[in-house]
Design an enzyme around this catalytic site. Structure first.
Site, PDB file in Angstrom:
ATOM      1  N   ASP A 166     -38.689  92.659 -30.366  1.00 58.06           N
ATOM      2  CA  ASP A 166     -38.542  92.441 -28.949  1.00 58.06           C
ATOM      3  C   ASP A 166     -37.195  93.256 -28.544  1.00 58.06           C
ATOM      4  O   ASP A 166     -36.016  92.690 -28.903  1.00 58.06           O
ATOM      5  CB  ASP A 166     -38.543  91.084 -28.555  1.00 58.06           C
ATOM      6  N   ASP A 177     -41.767  96.982 -24.569  1.00 65.67           N
ATOM      7  CA  ASP A 177     -40.809  96.575 -25.418  1.00 65.67           C
ATOM      8  C   ASP A 177     -40.954  95.702 -26.407  1.00 65.67           C
ATOM      9  O   ASP A 177     -40.103  95.027 -26.907  1.00 65.67           O
ATOM     10  CB  ASP A 177     -39.547  96.095 -24.324  1.00 65.67           C
ATOM     11  N   GLU A 178     -42.157  95.487 -26.983  1.00 63.87           N
ATOM     12  CA  GLU A 178     -42.463  94.411 -27.986  1.00 63.87           C
ATOM     13  C   GLU A 178     -43.438  95.245 -28.780  1.00 63.87           C
ATOM     14  O   GLU A 178     -44.507  95.825 -28.504  1.00 63.87           O
ATOM     15  CB  GLU A 178     -42.856  93.182 -27.321  1.00 63.87           C
TER      16      GLU A 178
END
Length: 431
Positions: free
Chosen positions: A13, A108-109
């Site tokens: 993350d 973003d993960e």
């Protein structure tokens, strides 16, 4: 036995991703409180905040005027989502150098499934360290991440949230009960306020109580099969992911002060329809439903801290369309209805959604109004025109040719906006 379940998932993350990309691109704002906003106006909200800004209590969703009051040295930058997507692809490539990326969960993960020779604490820690070092060296020193390692993907995501920024948390199966028991119910992904209220009504107000439930009790407390799935996932079991299907295509736009008059807002909204139509054709799909959502400026004189923006939204059926003229005609009918029912003086935001998606090869006549469907000749001509527009704009740039949505200096959108859960194709930034 639960204790025998190995560490199977690594979840990465990225920390304050949008703001971190901005700091990477501009060394002058590194180490400073930064907020990313849709446009330069105090009436919008932060879509990202750097950790320096978070130290002042500024979060995603904080109103810009409020953020300025919290931090007088705040740096506000407009979102550049094309850059966030480019950095996203560079990060995915870097992670893939160290361990194969199994799933891209958001911009973003990412989640990576570990092999048998990678699922020990020492081996997983070494992989995490290499990923962090690789991103720092090959993508950008400002792009830190928190990594979680656990027996399943849900637990790995929970672990990644435990230590931010730049953390590494490993949850072995034999520590799950103790480590999870220290969390709040809201720390479980997908458990929001409504689900917390539902669980509380079933007598579940702590993680320890949730972990004590058997599968049947968890299902009853959750009100669906998801409760039983959650029971096993929190025990460390691996359960196959439920496949998801694209259910809608949509875009929204926060309007600058010069675009809030109804006439200007309409042109912006028409552009969003045309953009969504291009994506629809690229997905080789048709839409059976179009929706319009608008937020209006609040009445003048009301205190900003107590003002709630008036909203209007509605949908209308479509004849399983994929061409731009048909979608724009349906939009115009919705806009006329909105003005009659809502009659705002000025707008803050407009959004459009295409839903009830189906493959392009499926054409359904209206059950109660067969005439609602386009005749084949009209549809063929409109679709040919739409694809010709796609081709010209792809070659010569966004809005080289338009259908009445960019006249008189109306806004030229700068591409997809908030890209948290859906990673736009780079082609979208040229549409």
């Amino acid at each position: 036995m639960v204790d025998a379940r190995p560490l199977r998932w690594l979840y990465l993350d990225l920390n304050s991703y949008f703001a971190s990309v901005e700091q990477q691109l501009d060394p002058a704002i590194r180490g400073r409180p930064v907020v990313v906003a849709p446009v330069h106006t105090d009436s919008t909200s932060a879509i990202a905040a750097s950790y320096e800004a978070k130290a002042y209590g500024i979060r995603t969703g904080t109103r810009i005027w409020e953020a300025k009051a919290l931090c007088r040295d705040l740096v506000i930058v407009p979102g550049r989502h094309d850059e966030y997507v480019r950095f996203h692809h560079r990060i995915i490539a870097e992670v893939d150098r160290h361990v194969p990326v199994t799933a891209v969960c958001s911009i973003d993960e990412v989640a990576c499934r570990l092999l048998d020779n990678e699922n020990g604490v020492e081996a997983a820690s070494a992989i995490a360290a290499r990923i962090k070092a690789g991103i720092r060296a090959n993508v950008g020193e400002c792009l830190t991440s928190s990594i979680g390692v656990a027996p399943n993907r849900l637990l790995a995501k929970i672990a990644a949230d435990m230590q931010k920024p730049d953390g590494l948390t490993i949850l072995p199966a034999d520590q799950l009960r103790v480590r999870l028991g220290a969390l709040k119910l809201g720390d479980i992904p997908g458990v929001g306020r409504n689900m917390e209220r539902r669980l509380a009504a079933a007598g579940v107000v702590t993680m320890d109580r949730l972990l004590d439930l058997d599968p049947a009790q968890a299902r009853a407390a959750w009100g669906s099969i998801w409760g039983e799935r959650m029971h096993w996932l929190l025990q460390g079991a691996e359960i196959a992911e439920v496949p998801t299907e694209r259910r809608s295509i949509g875009h929204s736009h926060v309007l600058g002060p010069d675009k809030r008059h109804p006439d200007r807002a309409r042109l912006v909204a028409r552009r969003l329809v045309a953009k969504a139509a291009t994506r629809l054709r690229r997905a080789d799909s048709r839409a059976g439903l179009i929706g319009l959502q608008v937020n209006a400026e609040a009445e003048r004189g009301a205190p900003p801290s107590t003002t709630v923006a008036p909203k209007w939204s509605h949908t209308t059926r479509l004849p399983q369309a994929m061409d731009t003229p048909t979608l724009l005609e349906a939009f115009d009918r919705l806009w006329t209805r909105m003005l009659a029912e809502f009659a705002p003086r000025r707008f803050l935001q407009v959004g459009v959604t295409l839903a009830d998606l189906a493959p392009a090869t499926s054409v359904q006549l209206g059950l109660f109004d067969p005439g609602a469907a386009l005749d084949p000749g009209t549809e063929t001509r409109r679709l040919a025109l739409s694809r010709a527009l796609d081709k010209v704009n792809s070659r010569w740039g966004r809005d080289a040719v338009t259908i009445g949505h960019d006249a008189a200096g109306a806004s030229r959108s700068q591409g997809p906006r908030i890209a948290f859960t859906r990673i736009p194709e780079l082609a979208e930034f040229h549409e």
